[in-house]
Design an enzyme around this catalytic site. Structure first.
Site, mmCIF file in Angstrom:
data_model
loop_
_atom_site.group_PDB
_atom_site.id
_atom_site.type_symbol
_atom_site.label_atom_id
_atom_site.label_comp_id
_atom_site.label_asym_id
_atom_site.label_seq_id
_atom_site.Cartn_x
_atom_site.Cartn_y
_atom_site.Cartn_z
ATOM 1 N N LYS A 136 49.885 -8.808 5.157
ATOM 2 C CA LYS A 136 49.493 -10.184 5.477
ATOM 3 C C LYS A 136 48.646 -10.739 4.341
ATOM 4 O O LYS A 136 47.626 -10.142 3.967
ATOM 5 C CB LYS A 136 48.682 -10.152 6.774
ATOM 6 C CG LYS A 136 48.921 -11.298 7.705
ATOM 7 C CD LYS A 136 48.209 -10.992 9.002
ATOM 8 C CE LYS A 136 48.259 -12.127 9.949
ATOM 9 N NZ LYS A 136 47.298 -11.934 11.041
HETATM 10 C C1 E4P Z 1 47.741 -13.649 13.877
HETATM 11 O O1 E4P Z 1 48.475 -13.332 12.974
HETATM 12 C C2 E4P Z 1 46.563 -14.508 13.664
HETATM 13 O O2 E4P Z 1 45.649 -13.903 12.812
HETATM 14 C C3 E4P Z 1 45.948 -14.817 14.994
HETATM 15 O O3 E4P Z 1 46.950 -15.236 15.873
HETATM 16 C C4 E4P Z 1 44.822 -15.831 14.918
HETATM 17 O O4 E4P Z 1 44.442 -16.165 16.218
HETATM 18 P P1 E4P Z 1 43.067 -16.925 16.571
HETATM 19 O O5 E4P Z 1 43.160 -18.307 16.052
HETATM 20 O O6 E4P Z 1 42.999 -16.865 18.058
HETATM 21 O O7 E4P Z 1 41.966 -16.143 15.897
#
Ligand code: E4P
Length: 214
Positions: free
Chosen positions: A85
């Site tokens: 990522k």
């Molecule tokens: C997933 O890849 C993201 O990091 C995550 O969904 C972020 O979610 P949040 O906005 O609830 O922290």
């Protein structure tokens, strides 16, 4: 539509995986740090890969291109299902191109506009992650962004999958599915909410009661 669990909690991931309908996992530094795990990040991610035999996103902490590359390669070496990522920054997009060209799957995260999604696709990302909940939080429509990305990608042959992230409730998932998004990633809490409808509970109770009458 693929379902990913957005968590670094092994118990939650195991519980969700037991249903046999979870296709992958996404983590981020906040989720990992929330767990306060004694084991290393690499060991935790490896354990997740052993539970869910699908793409598992592990995020780099570096923000500079060459460091992202070495960190990304190291993460990719943990398991064949690791997806590296990378943040949607100039260095992140450059690193996406380099790692994707090496055959490493990249998930471009923190995407808040169609232009950013276009850059991720051009760089060869395996996934693009629009953050719908965080847009809703600032009075902007997260689902409108997903619709825009679906529209843009539909014109071209990009292989980048649209991974709807920052999901807060079941309607985000339903709307994403109606738009044809490839993946939704959501917390375990939202996974359990997907099952629920009061009429199902009432109907089941009535069936069992009526059967008991006979
Ligand atoms: C997933 O890849 C993201 O990091 C995550 O969904 C972020 O979610 P949040 O906005 O609830 O922290």
């Amino acid at each position: 539509m693929k379902f990913f669990i957005d968590s670094a909690n092994l118990e939650e991931i195991k519980s969700a995986a037991a249903f046999g309908i979870v296709d992958g996992v996404t983590t981020n530094p906040s989720l990992v740090s929330k767990e306060g795990s004694q084991e290393s990040f690499e060991d935790l991610v490896k354990e997740i890969c052993d539970i869910v035999k699908g793409p598992v996103s592990a995020e780099v902490l570096s923000t500079e291109y060459s460091e992202m590359i070495s960190e990304g390669r190291k993460l990719a070496g943990i398991d064949e299902n690791i997806v590296v990522k990378l943040p949607m920054t100039e260095d992140g997009v450059k690193a996406t191109k380099t790692l994707s060209d090496e055959g490493i799957n990249v998930n471009v995260t923190l995407v808040f506009s169609p232009s950013q999604a276009l850059l991720a696709a051009k760089a060869g990302a395996a996934y693009v992650s629009p953050f719908v909940g965080r847009l809703d939080d600032v009075s902007s429509s997260g689902m409108d962004l997903v619709l825009d990305i679906c529209e843009v990608y539909a014109h071209y042959a990009y292989e980048t999958e649209i991974l709807v992230a920052s999901v807060r409730h079941p309607m985000h998932i339903v709307e994403a599915a109606k738009m044809g998004a490839d993946v939704a990633t959501f917390p375990y809490r939202v996974f359990t909410q997907l099952f629920k409808h009061p009429l199902t509970d009432i109907g089941l109770e009535r069936f069992l009661k009526d059967w008991g009458k006979k």
